[in-house]
Scaffold this motif. Structure first.
Motif, PDB file in Angstrom:
ATOM      1  N   ALA A   1     -34.199 -53.089 -25.884  1.00 36.52           N
ATOM      2  CA  ALA A   1     -35.222 -54.039 -26.362  1.00 36.52           C
ATOM      3  C   ALA A   1     -36.351 -53.298 -27.069  1.00 36.52           C
ATOM      4  N   ASP A   2     -36.751 -52.162 -26.518  1.00 40.04           N
ATOM      5  CA  ASP A   2     -37.822 -51.375 -27.120  1.00 40.04           C
ATOM      6  C   ASP A   2     -37.418 -50.871 -28.498  1.00 40.04           C
ATOM      7  N   LEU A   3     -36.253 -50.264 -28.598  1.00 44.66           N
ATOM      8  CA  LEU A   3     -35.812 -49.739 -29.893  1.00 44.66           C
ATOM      9  C   LEU A   3     -35.616 -50.850 -30.918  1.00 44.66           C
ATOM     10  N   ALA A   4     -35.062 -51.981 -30.481  1.00 43.33           N
ATOM     11  CA  ALA A   4     -34.826 -53.100 -31.404  1.00 43.33           C
ATOM     12  C   ALA A   4     -36.144 -53.668 -31.936  1.00 43.33           C
ATOM     13  N   THR A   5     -37.131 -53.851 -31.044  1.00 45.60           N
ATOM     14  CA  THR A   5     -38.413 -54.404 -31.511  1.00 45.60           C
ATOM     15  C   THR A   5     -39.137 -53.414 -32.412  1.00 45.60           C
ATOM     16  N   LYS A   6     -39.014 -52.135 -32.118  1.00 50.61           N
ATOM     17  CA  LYS A   6     -39.655 -51.130 -32.974  1.00 50.61           C
ATOM     18  C   LYS A   6     -39.019 -51.109 -34.358  1.00 50.61           C
ATOM     19  N   GLU A   7     -37.707 -51.185 -34.430  1.00 51.90           N
ATOM     20  CA  GLU A   7     -37.037 -51.229 -35.736  1.00 51.90           C
ATOM     21  C   GLU A   7     -37.498 -52.455 -36.526  1.00 51.90           C
ATOM     22  N   TRP A   8     -37.583 -53.582 -35.843  1.00 54.51           N
ATOM     23  CA  TRP A   8     -38.037 -54.815 -36.484  1.00 54.51           C
ATOM     24  C   TRP A   8     -39.459 -54.649 -37.013  1.00 54.51           C
ATOM     25  N   MET A   9     -40.343 -54.102 -36.184  1.00 55.97           N
ATOM     26  CA  MET A   9     -41.742 -53.939 -36.584  1.00 55.97           C
ATOM     27  C   MET A   9     -41.892 -52.908 -37.697  1.00 55.97           C
ATOM     28  N   LEU A  10     -41.060 -51.875 -37.688  1.00 52.84           N
ATOM     29  CA  LEU A  10     -41.136 -50.877 -38.764  1.00 52.84           C
ATOM     30  C   LEU A  10     -40.931 -51.531 -40.127  1.00 52.84           C
ATOM     31  N   SER A  11     -40.010 -52.468 -40.203  1.00 52.57           N
ATOM     32  CA  SER A  11     -39.769 -53.138 -41.485  1.00 52.57           C
ATOM     33  C   SER A  11     -40.755 -54.283 -41.733  1.00 52.57           C
ATOM     34  N   LEU A  12     -41.275 -54.886 -40.672  1.00 49.41           N
ATOM     35  CA  LEU A  12     -42.150 -56.050 -40.822  1.00 49.41           C
ATOM     36  C   LEU A  12     -43.608 -55.684 -41.105  1.00 49.41           C
ATOM     37  N   ILE A  13     -44.157 -54.717 -40.365  1.00 50.88           N
ATOM     38  CA  ILE A  13     -45.596 -54.447 -40.489  1.00 50.88           C
ATOM     39  C   ILE A  13     -45.952 -53.007 -40.838  1.00 50.88           C
ATOM     40  N   PHE A  14     -44.994 -52.092 -40.804  1.00 52.79           N
ATOM     41  CA  PHE A  14     -45.308 -50.696 -41.094  1.00 52.79           C
ATOM     42  C   PHE A  14     -45.042 -50.340 -42.557  1.00 52.79           C
TER      43      PHE A  14
END
Length: 167
Positions: free
Chosen positions: A22-35
């Motif tokens: 869950a941690d890795l999946a949300t981080k990947e999502w956030m990297l593309s969404l807000i980073f």
């Protein structure tokens, strides 16, 4: 190890794996969404998604820009996770197994970030009246919750186990 001991170990490892994924999946999502590009998304009056690179540990402690800092922090986290795994194998209560699994999964999730990026991907930003709690991620939340559960177990449940009580 007894069957119930094996099942508690299995429970802790399942929790660790769920937190890790869950941690890795949300981080990947956030990297593309807000980073990329960096931007803040306001979701409520008290919660934003905000891109933060944390080069230290909790609240940015021990942050440094030297190349070796992420490696040292990662090594320490892996050693701690290994020690917690040994403790997990000896756990006599399901709550303790869940708590240890949460801390292990969270610690390893943040290790992956440090090794990939040299910093941890944080993005959960809670605030009130202009005061912001330091941004964090799923791994950080799991570690914090796991530590609270460990403390609860050790303060209120472990004494009964010492006298022979079981779950």
């Amino acid at each position: 190890m007894s069957d119930s001991g094996a099942s508690r170990t299995r429970l802790g490892l399942i929790i660790a794996l769920l937190i890790f994924v869950a941690d890795l999946a949300t981080k990947e999502w956030m990297l593309s969404l807000i980073f990329d590009p960096p931007r803040r998304i306001v979701l409520t009056g008290f919660f934003n998604l905000t891109p933060v690179w944390n080069r230290g540990v909790s609240f940015g402690l021990f942050a440094g820009h030297q190349e070796w800092v992420p490696w040292i922090l990662s090594a320490v986290a892996v050693v701690i996770a290994a020690g917690l795994f040994v403790w997990l194998r000896r756990a006599r209560h399901s709550l303790l197994a869940v708590a240890l699994g949460a801390v292990i999964g969270g610690a390893l999730g943040n290790v992956i970030d440090r090794l990939r990026f040299g910093a941890v991907v944080d993005f959960l930003d809670f605030h009130i009246s202009g005061y912001h709690w330091p941004a964090f991620n799923i791994a950080d939340a799991a570690i914090s919750l796991g530590v609270v559960m460990i403390l609860y177990h050790e303060l209120f449940l472990a004494s009964g186990q010492a006298s022979g009580e079981k779950e």
